[in-house]
Scaffold this active site. Structure first.
Site, mmCIF file in Angstrom:
data_model
loop_
_atom_site.group_PDB
_atom_site.id
_atom_site.type_symbol
_atom_site.label_atom_id
_atom_site.label_comp_id
_atom_site.label_asym_id
_atom_site.label_seq_id
_atom_site.Cartn_x
_atom_site.Cartn_y
_atom_site.Cartn_z
ATOM 1 N N LYS A 78 -16.522 11.209 -68.966
ATOM 2 C CA LYS A 78 -17.331 11.023 -67.770
ATOM 3 C C LYS A 78 -18.207 12.250 -67.532
ATOM 4 C CE LYS A 78 -16.749 9.863 -62.837
ATOM 5 N NZ LYS A 78 -15.748 9.501 -61.796
ATOM 6 N N SER A 152 -16.859 5.392 -59.679
ATOM 7 C CA SER A 152 -17.954 6.093 -60.318
ATOM 8 C C SER A 152 -17.764 6.299 -61.816
ATOM 9 C CB SER A 152 -18.159 7.446 -59.637
ATOM 10 O OG SER A 152 -17.018 8.272 -59.796
ATOM 11 N N SER A 176 -12.376 5.672 -58.133
ATOM 12 C CA SER A 176 -13.393 5.720 -59.177
ATOM 13 C C SER A 176 -12.889 5.454 -60.593
ATOM 14 C CB SER A 176 -14.109 7.078 -59.155
ATOM 15 O OG SER A 176 -14.880 7.198 -57.993
#
Length: 447
Positions: A78, A152, A176
């Site tokens: 990420k 996210s 997330s």
């Protein structure tokens, strides 16, 4: 000819350790799949093709290859976690495009275990929202590209669901990991506070955000989790007879759970009952103040992250979110409201070992440029489909998303498992029983 894209991390690492395949062959095949599919998915912000092949060769030359738990396994990271030699953009034009001098501690642990970082994945700006879109890209759900992958950690989830990597690294500050995992049919665990390192100086949204794995199987989630936590990998064990509370109630007033997600939780409850657990309906005593407590922490975390950045380079929704959070910074940093929530919920988890809920209230919003829309429309879209995750960031307790059933569109549905501090292994064991009794398709049919 054996195909390695679409295989699990456990299968790949075993084959590399036994020298049935080389790390370069595995990585090259996954890079080819990324090149073929990511134009439709939008999982990656940057792909490290040449660097990843060079790192694969380094793994092959290691003297401890036969002991590496993730030998030759391609992994996506990420884009809010530092990867040495790559910029860390966090989905924003306001962040510097300069290479990181060293790996984040979780990335370093994955590499030490033999994993090869093939790229960094798209996130919403500053990882604020539950849809992954922004000036650097839009991540779509591989099962239904008209829908957002969630956020996210949406790019990481999309990469795994499309078979472009077998596992990916993400983090979870308000859901997330669990939100995109639920959208994309993956297994994830948000560890309890302090189990996986967060990294010195990195944003944790006042201790709410935890790093964790995204995987297609419980075995892979357990394997990657053990590497991240610095523990010895071991098999997923049966958790024994547990007292499981099933709740279909939304913690947020006015938000209802749609029929497919309620049905998924009922189906999972039936599976666990047949596995021998004591299952009954029971709702946690969520306080009416949970919505305002969540909003205060969510906006204050963004305000803290935005402070060193040029606001003129942030999107409008991020600027508004940060501005609303500034008055809450001092209150949130005290931790008093989080401790109050823990005290309220602890008696429930004395009576019950595990809480089972739907993972989401409804499917994710349409994929598109949500970053160009107003702040209120983003917040309403987020809270209307993902009201069930933030409470467990506020408490700091472990929580999982596990696939269970399908939506009318054919995309995956999912449930959430929540436990007391220190029960990550128990949750993984329970997820393993769900997987055994209700096997799910590993990746989306994109070819």
């Amino acid at each position: 000819m054996t195909t390695w894209a679409g295989r699990t991390a456990a299968e790949i690492s075993a084959a590399v350790r036994e020298k049935r395949v080389t790390p370069r062959e595995v990585v090259a095949e996954h890079l080819a799949r990324i090149e073929r599919l990511d134009g439709r998915v939008g999982a990656f912000r940057t792909v490290r093709a040449e660097a990843a092949l060079a790192e694969a060769d380094e793994v092959a030359a290691r003297g401890d290859l036969a002991e590496l738990p993730l030998a030759g396994v391609p992994v996506a990271v990420k884009d809010n976690l530092a990867v040495r030699g790559e910029s860390r953009r966090i989905g924003s034009a306001a962040t510097p495009d300069t290479p990181a001098p060293q790996d984040h501690v979780t990335v370093a642990r994955l590499r030490a275990a033999g994993a090869v970082v093939v790229g960094l994945t798209n996130v919403p700006e500053l990882c604020v929202f539950g849809t992954t879109d922004g000036v650097l890209g839009i991540a779509r759900n591989p099962w239904d590209p008209t829908r957002s992958a969630g956020g996210s950690s949406g790019g990481s989830a999309a990469a795994v669901a499309a078979g472009m990597v077998p596992i990916a690294l993400g983090n979870d500050g308000m859901g997330s990991l669990r939100i995109p995992a639920a959208n994309c049919g993956l297994v994830t665990i948000k560890p309890g506070q302090g189990v996986v390192p967060t990294g010195d100086g990195d944003s944790t949204w006042f201790g709410m955000s935890e790093n964790g794995p995204l995987a297609t199987t419980v075995e892979d989630a357990r394997l990657m989790f053990s590497v991240l936590a610095g523990t010895e990998p071991g098999p997923v064990s049966a958790p024994g007879v547990l007292r499981v509370a099933v709740s279909l109630r939304s913690p947020l007033a006015g938000v209802t759970i749609s029929r497919p997600y309620a049905a998924a939780a009922r189906d999972a409850a039936g599976l666990l009952m047949r596995a021998g657990h004591q299952v009954r309906r029971a709702d946690p005593p969520y306080p009416m103040s949970l919505a305002t407590t969540s909003l205060a922490h969510w906006t204050a975390g963004t305000a803290a992250d935005a402070r060193p950045l040029d606001p003129r380079l942030l999107t409008r929704r991020t600027r508004v979110h940060a501005r609303l959070g500034r008055p809450f910074l001092r209150t949130v940093s005290s931790g008093a409201s989080r401790e109050q929530l823990r005290r309220r919920l602890e008696p429930f988890f004395t009576e019950h070992d595990v809480l089972l809920t739907p993972a989401l209230a409804r499917r994710s919003p349409k994929a598109g440029p949500w970053h160009e829309r107003g702040w209120l429309s983003n917040v309403l879209a987020n809270t209307n489909y993902s009201p069930l995750t933030p409470a467990w960031n506020l408490t700091g307790w472990p929580a999982m998303s596990v696939p269970c059933g399908t939506l009318p569109s054919g995309a995956p549905c999912a449930v959430q498992l929540v436990g007391r501090p220190g029960t990550e292994s128990r949750l993984l064991g329970l997820a393993g029983q769900l997987e055994e009794r209700n096997p799910w398709q590993r990746t989306a049919p994109m070819d």
